[in-house]
Write an enzyme that holds these catalytic residues in place. Structure first.
Site, PDB file in Angstrom:
ATOM      1  N   ARG A  66     -92.741 -24.735  52.418  1.00  0.00           N
ATOM      2  CA  ARG A  66     -92.507 -24.160  51.075  1.00  0.00           C
ATOM      3  C   ARG A  66     -93.823 -23.767  50.408  1.00  0.00           C
ATOM      4  NH1 ARG A  66     -88.693 -27.954  47.908  1.00  0.00           N
ATOM      5  NH2 ARG A  66     -88.988 -26.393  46.290  1.00  0.00           N
ATOM      6  N   ASN A 104     -89.436 -26.271  37.928  1.00  0.00           N
ATOM      7  CA  ASN A 104     -89.930 -25.651  39.159  1.00  0.00           C
ATOM      8  C   ASN A 104     -91.288 -26.206  39.555  1.00  0.00           C
ATOM      9  OD1 ASN A 104     -87.649 -24.132  38.918  1.00  0.00           O
ATOM     10  ND2 ASN A 104     -88.690 -22.305  38.145  1.00  0.00           N
ATOM     11  N   ASP A 106     -93.178 -24.404  41.607  1.00  0.00           N
ATOM     12  CA  ASP A 106     -94.038 -23.230  41.870  1.00  0.00           C
ATOM     13  C   ASP A 106     -94.981 -23.015  40.690  1.00  0.00           C
ATOM     14  OD1 ASP A 106     -93.016 -21.228  39.901  1.00  0.00           O
ATOM     15  OD2 ASP A 106     -91.159 -21.343  41.043  1.00  0.00           O
ATOM     16  N   HIS A 121     -91.029 -31.683  37.135  1.00  0.00           N
ATOM     17  CA  HIS A 121     -90.783 -32.131  38.512  1.00  0.00           C
ATOM     18  C   HIS A 121     -92.013 -31.965  39.399  1.00  0.00           C
ATOM     19  CE1 HIS A 121     -86.119 -31.687  37.978  1.00  0.00           C
ATOM     20  NE2 HIS A 121     -86.602 -32.769  37.411  1.00  0.00           N
ATOM     21  N   THR A 189     -81.014 -22.428  35.490  1.00  0.00           N
ATOM     22  CA  THR A 189     -80.805 -23.798  35.977  1.00  0.00           C
ATOM     23  C   THR A 189     -79.318 -24.113  35.973  1.00  0.00           C
ATOM     24  OG1 THR A 189     -81.350 -26.140  35.660  1.00  0.00           O
ATOM     25  CG2 THR A 189     -81.310 -24.764  33.662  1.00  0.00           C
ATOM     26  N   SER A 190     -78.859 -24.797  37.032  1.00  0.00           N
ATOM     27  CA  SER A 190     -77.423 -25.046  37.196  1.00  0.00           C
ATOM     28  C   SER A 190     -76.916 -26.180  36.330  1.00  0.00           C
ATOM     29  CB  SER A 190     -77.119 -25.361  38.661  1.00  0.00           C
ATOM     30  OG  SER A 190     -77.767 -26.564  39.038  1.00  0.00           O
ATOM     31  N   GLU A 216     -74.942 -17.053  36.174  1.00  0.00           N
ATOM     32  CA  GLU A 216     -73.513 -17.359  36.004  1.00  0.00           C
ATOM     33  C   GLU A 216     -73.411 -18.585  35.093  1.00  0.00           C
ATOM     34  OE1 GLU A 216     -72.640 -18.041  40.098  1.00  0.00           O
ATOM     35  OE2 GLU A 216     -73.574 -20.020  40.077  1.00  0.00           O
ATOM     36  N   ALA A 232     -82.253 -13.034  35.800  1.00  0.00           N
ATOM     37  CA  ALA A 232     -83.284 -13.425  34.831  1.00  0.00           C
ATOM     38  C   ALA A 232     -84.158 -12.245  34.424  1.00  0.00           C
ATOM     39  CB  ALA A 232     -84.150 -14.538  35.428  1.00  0.00           C
TER      40      ALA A 232
HETATM   41  C1  BJW Z   1     -80.201 -17.324  38.634  1.00  0.00           C
HETATM   42  C2  BJW Z   1     -80.660 -16.333  39.482  1.00  0.00           C
HETATM   43  C3  BJW Z   1     -81.292 -15.220  38.902  1.00  0.00           C
HETATM   44  C4  BJW Z   1     -79.735 -17.851  40.672  1.00  0.00           C
HETATM   45  N1  BJW Z   1     -81.422 -15.151  37.584  1.00  0.00           N
HETATM   46  N2  BJW Z   1     -80.328 -17.229  37.335  1.00  0.00           N
HETATM   47  C5  BJW Z   1     -76.204 -40.745  40.848  1.00  0.00           C
HETATM   48  C6  BJW Z   1     -76.832 -41.249  41.964  1.00  0.00           C
HETATM   49  C7  BJW Z   1     -78.220 -41.185  42.099  1.00  0.00           C
HETATM   50  C8  BJW Z   1     -79.009 -40.596  41.115  1.00  0.00           C
HETATM   51  C9  BJW Z   1     -78.370 -40.095  40.007  1.00  0.00           C
HETATM   52  C10 BJW Z   1     -76.983 -40.184  39.882  1.00  0.00           C
HETATM   53  N3  BJW Z   1     -76.635 -39.592  38.707  1.00  0.00           N
HETATM   54  C11 BJW Z   1     -77.742 -39.139  38.116  1.00  0.00           C
HETATM   55  C12 BJW Z   1     -78.809 -39.441  38.880  1.00  0.00           C
HETATM   56  C13 BJW Z   1     -80.227 -39.081  38.562  1.00  0.00           C
HETATM   57  C14 BJW Z   1     -80.743 -37.931  39.379  1.00  0.00           C
HETATM   58  C15 BJW Z   1     -79.735 -36.790  39.322  1.00  0.00           C
HETATM   59  O1  BJW Z   1     -79.673 -36.039  38.376  1.00  0.00           O
HETATM   60  N4  BJW Z   1     -78.921 -36.641  40.342  1.00  0.00           N
HETATM   61  C16 BJW Z   1     -77.836 -35.633  40.323  1.00  0.00           C
HETATM   62  C17 BJW Z   1     -77.980 -34.724  41.534  1.00  0.00           C
HETATM   63  C18 BJW Z   1     -76.538 -36.374  40.268  1.00  0.00           C
HETATM   64  N5  BJW Z   1     -82.008 -37.547  38.797  1.00  0.00           N
HETATM   65  C19 BJW Z   1     -83.131 -38.126  39.153  1.00  0.00           C
HETATM   66  O2  BJW Z   1     -83.200 -38.952  40.045  1.00  0.00           O
HETATM   67  C20 BJW Z   1     -84.351 -37.755  38.356  1.00  0.00           C
HETATM   68  N6  BJW Z   1     -85.010 -38.908  37.886  1.00  0.00           N
HETATM   69  C21 BJW Z   1     -84.429 -39.749  37.017  1.00  0.00           C
HETATM   70  O3  BJW Z   1     -83.291 -39.580  36.614  1.00  0.00           O
HETATM   71  O4  BJW Z   1     -85.231 -40.787  36.604  1.00  0.00           O
HETATM   72  C22 BJW Z   1     -84.663 -41.775  35.738  1.00  0.00           C
HETATM   73  C23 BJW Z   1     -84.796 -41.467  34.277  1.00  0.00           C
HETATM   74  C24 BJW Z   1     -85.321 -40.290  33.808  1.00  0.00           C
HETATM   75  C25 BJW Z   1     -85.437 -40.029  32.470  1.00  0.00           C
HETATM   76  C26 BJW Z   1     -85.010 -40.947  31.574  1.00  0.00           C
HETATM   77  C27 BJW Z   1     -84.482 -42.143  32.013  1.00  0.00           C
HETATM   78  C28 BJW Z   1     -84.375 -42.398  33.375  1.00  0.00           C
HETATM   79  C29 BJW Z   1     -85.339 -36.982  39.224  1.00  0.00           C
HETATM   80  C30 BJW Z   1     -84.791 -35.656  39.628  1.00  0.00           C
HETATM   81  C31 BJW Z   1     -85.754 -34.976  40.590  1.00  0.00           C
HETATM   82  C32 BJW Z   1     -85.234 -33.617  41.057  1.00  0.00           C
HETATM   83  N7  BJW Z   1     -86.067 -33.144  42.080  1.00  0.00           N
HETATM   84  C33 BJW Z   1     -85.796 -31.814  42.646  1.00  0.00           C
HETATM   85  C34 BJW Z   1     -86.754 -31.621  43.826  1.00  0.00           C
HETATM   86  C35 BJW Z   1     -88.176 -31.439  43.290  1.00  0.00           C
HETATM   87  C36 BJW Z   1     -89.139 -31.026  44.346  1.00  0.00           C
HETATM   88  C37 BJW Z   1     -88.715 -29.789  45.116  1.00  0.00           C
HETATM   89  O5  BJW Z   1     -88.642 -28.686  44.549  1.00  0.00           O
HETATM   90  O6  BJW Z   1     -88.470 -29.962  46.293  1.00  0.00           O
HETATM   91  O7  BJW Z   1     -85.983 -30.805  41.661  1.00  0.00           O
HETATM   92  S1  BJW Z   1     -84.094 -31.574  43.140  1.00  0.00           S
HETATM   93  C38 BJW Z   1     -84.006 -29.879  42.660  1.00  0.00           C
HETATM   94  O8  BJW Z   1     -83.040 -29.742  41.580  1.00  0.00           O
HETATM   95  C39 BJW Z   1     -85.381 -29.560  42.049  1.00  0.00           C
HETATM   96  C40 BJW Z   1     -84.990 -28.753  40.853  1.00  0.00           C
HETATM   97  O9  BJW Z   1     -86.045 -28.762  39.900  1.00  0.00           O
HETATM   98  C41 BJW Z   1     -83.740 -29.451  40.373  1.00  0.00           C
HETATM   99  C42 BJW Z   1     -82.888 -28.579  39.463  1.00  0.00           C
HETATM  100  O10 BJW Z   1     -82.402 -27.458  40.150  1.00  0.00           O
HETATM  101  P1  BJW Z   1     -82.235 -26.070  39.397  1.00  0.00           P
HETATM  102  O11 BJW Z   1     -83.550 -25.554  38.985  1.00  0.00           O
HETATM  103  O12 BJW Z   1     -81.209 -26.199  38.346  1.00  0.00           O
HETATM  104  O13 BJW Z   1     -81.740 -25.133  40.601  1.00  0.00           O
HETATM  105  P2  BJW Z   1     -80.225 -24.875  41.100  1.00  0.00           P
HETATM  106  O14 BJW Z   1     -80.317 -24.275  42.441  1.00  0.00           O
HETATM  107  O15 BJW Z   1     -79.382 -26.073  40.953  1.00  0.00           O
HETATM  108  O16 BJW Z   1     -79.673 -23.803  40.049  1.00  0.00           O
HETATM  109  C43 BJW Z   1     -80.214 -22.488  40.001  1.00  0.00           C
HETATM  110  C44 BJW Z   1     -79.434 -21.680  38.962  1.00  0.00           C
HETATM  111  O17 BJW Z   1     -80.052 -20.405  38.870  1.00  0.00           O
HETATM  112  C45 BJW Z   1     -77.963 -21.449  39.342  1.00  0.00           C
HETATM  113  O18 BJW Z   1     -77.128 -21.770  38.249  1.00  0.00           O
HETATM  114  C46 BJW Z   1     -77.880 -19.954  39.664  1.00  0.00           C
HETATM  115  O19 BJW Z   1     -76.674 -19.350  39.240  1.00  0.00           O
HETATM  116  C47 BJW Z   1     -79.039 -19.415  38.875  1.00  0.00           C
HETATM  117  N8  BJW Z   1     -79.648 -18.186  39.421  1.00  0.00           N
HETATM  118  N9  BJW Z   1     -80.396 -16.591  40.776  1.00  0.00           N
HETATM  119  C48 BJW Z   1     -80.962 -16.084  36.828  1.00  0.00           C
HETATM  120  N10 BJW Z   1     -81.794 -14.112  39.668  1.00  0.00           N
END
Ligand code: BJW
Length: 251
Positions: A66, A104, A106, A121, A189-190, A216, A232
């Site tokens: 990546r 992100n 990036d 993140h 963001t989703s 969406e 976007a």
């Molecule tokens: C467009 C488009 C275009 C497309 N124009 N739009 C149950 C079990 C275990 C854990 C949990 C649980 N329930 C909750 C948790 C916590 C967990 C969590 O949320 N899990 C869920 C999956 C259930 N979260 C965590 O563990 C976080 N830490 C935490 O909670 O600590 C405790 C705490 C915090 C604060 C207070 C108190 C306590 C940490 C989360 C870390 C996420 N890491 C990642 C990887 C990072 C490194 C890497 O990049 O590899 O981060 S996962 C991945 O998802 C990445 C992203 O930043 C993140 C969000 O994704 P994003 O950006 O929303 O992307 P998509 O693909 O989901 O959506 C894209 C959107 O764009 C879509 O809607 C498209 O339609 C749209 N789109 N093209 C405009 N052209």
């Protein structure tokens, strides 16, 4: 363009949350779309501390690929990144404030010229030692056996990214900004990942106007006052033009 003070008092302070969708048209994959990253690898294999402990070869290979992708000369900021820079500059001139909080890893916001930016993140172009916490710039592959230049530990360097189960970065600063914002905008963001998915509710508690800009409807769409759906590079410049045009109650 409207009077600068009118713009500031109508819209600011503004907090913008960005996700993978804003970088899609720059050539980077999202996570949860049909062609997204999680369609090709399992979260548990690459994006948890347990995966790194169990299989550092696979985790480093995933992030090394990546990082090389991000450094491909074809990957550059797009019109959405640039529009947010224009918003930041216009609001600053008016004495207002725009903070971009990105999920992100990036660096496309920085490359476009954004200055008030928090990577909740982490950053792909940085490495951190899991032992001593030393952070370094990182534009090359991380070898599994690489030593930390600060403490000498072997095999403890990892990408400075936040994996599932880890605490996101800058949370106090983000909470403070959300508590005083007048406008909250979520872009590309989703809404699946906590705590970012909860920011819209914190913004509501502050009395902010909340706006979704996404390809969406996200899973948290119903929590926003308004939403504009499309690429976007279309919806973000249109939103910024609307802000710079004047009061926020315009259609
Ligand atoms: C467009 C488009 C275009 C497309 N124009 N739009 C149950 C079990 C275990 C854990 C949990 C649980 N329930 C909750 C948790 C916590 C967990 C969590 O949320 N899990 C869920 C999956 C259930 N979260 C965590 O563990 C976080 N830490 C935490 O909670 O600590 C405790 C705490 C915090 C604060 C207070 C108190 C306590 C940490 C989360 C870390 C996420 N890491 C990642 C990887 C990072 C490194 C890497 O990049 O590899 O981060 S996962 C991945 O998802 C990445 C992203 O930043 C993140 C969000 O994704 P994003 O950006 O929303 O992307 P998509 O693909 O989901 O959506 C894209 C959107 O764009 C879509 O809607 C498209 O339609 C749209 N789109 N093209 C405009 N052209």
């Amino acid at each position: 363009m409207a009077d600068a003070h009118q713009v500031r008092s109508s819209w600011g302070p503004i907090v913008v949350l960005t996700g993978a969708g804003i970088s899609r048209e720059s050539g980077l994959h999202t996570f949860r779309d049909a062609d997204g990253i999680w369609a090709t690898v399992r979260i548990e294999d690459v994006a948890t501390p347990e995966a790194f402990a169990r299989d550092p070869v696979t985790v480093q290979a995933f992030y090394n690929a990546r990082r090389r992708g991000l450094l491909d000369p074809a990957v550059v900021p797009n019109a959405a990144h640039r529009a947010l820079v224009a918003l930041e500059r216009a609001m600053r001139q008016a004495g207002g404030d725009v903070l971009v909080v990105t999920q992100n890893i990036d660096d496309l916001h920085e490359r476009a010229g954004q200055t008030r930016l928090l990577h909740m993140h982490g950053e792909l172009l940085k490495a951190i030692c899991a032992d001593c916490g030393n952070v370094t710039e990182c534009r090359a592959d991380i070898a599994v056996e690489a030593p930390c230049l600060a403490c000498g530990a072997i095999g403890r360097l990892r990408p400075q990214v936040v994996w599932f189960g880890e605490m996101p970065l800058h949370m106090e600063e983000i909470a403070a900004a959300l508590a005083r914002c007048a406008t909250f905008v979520a872009i590309g963001t989703s809404g699946n990942v906590y705590p970012a998915s909860g920011f819209v509710e914190l913004a509501h508690q502050a009395g902010a106007r909340t706006i979704e800009l996404n390809l969406e409807p996200s899973v948290t769409r119903s929590l926003f006052h308004e939403a504009h759906h499309g690429p976007a590079t279309t919806v973000v410049p249109a939103f910024v033009a609307r802000v710079l045009d004047g009061p926020r109650n315009r259609p």
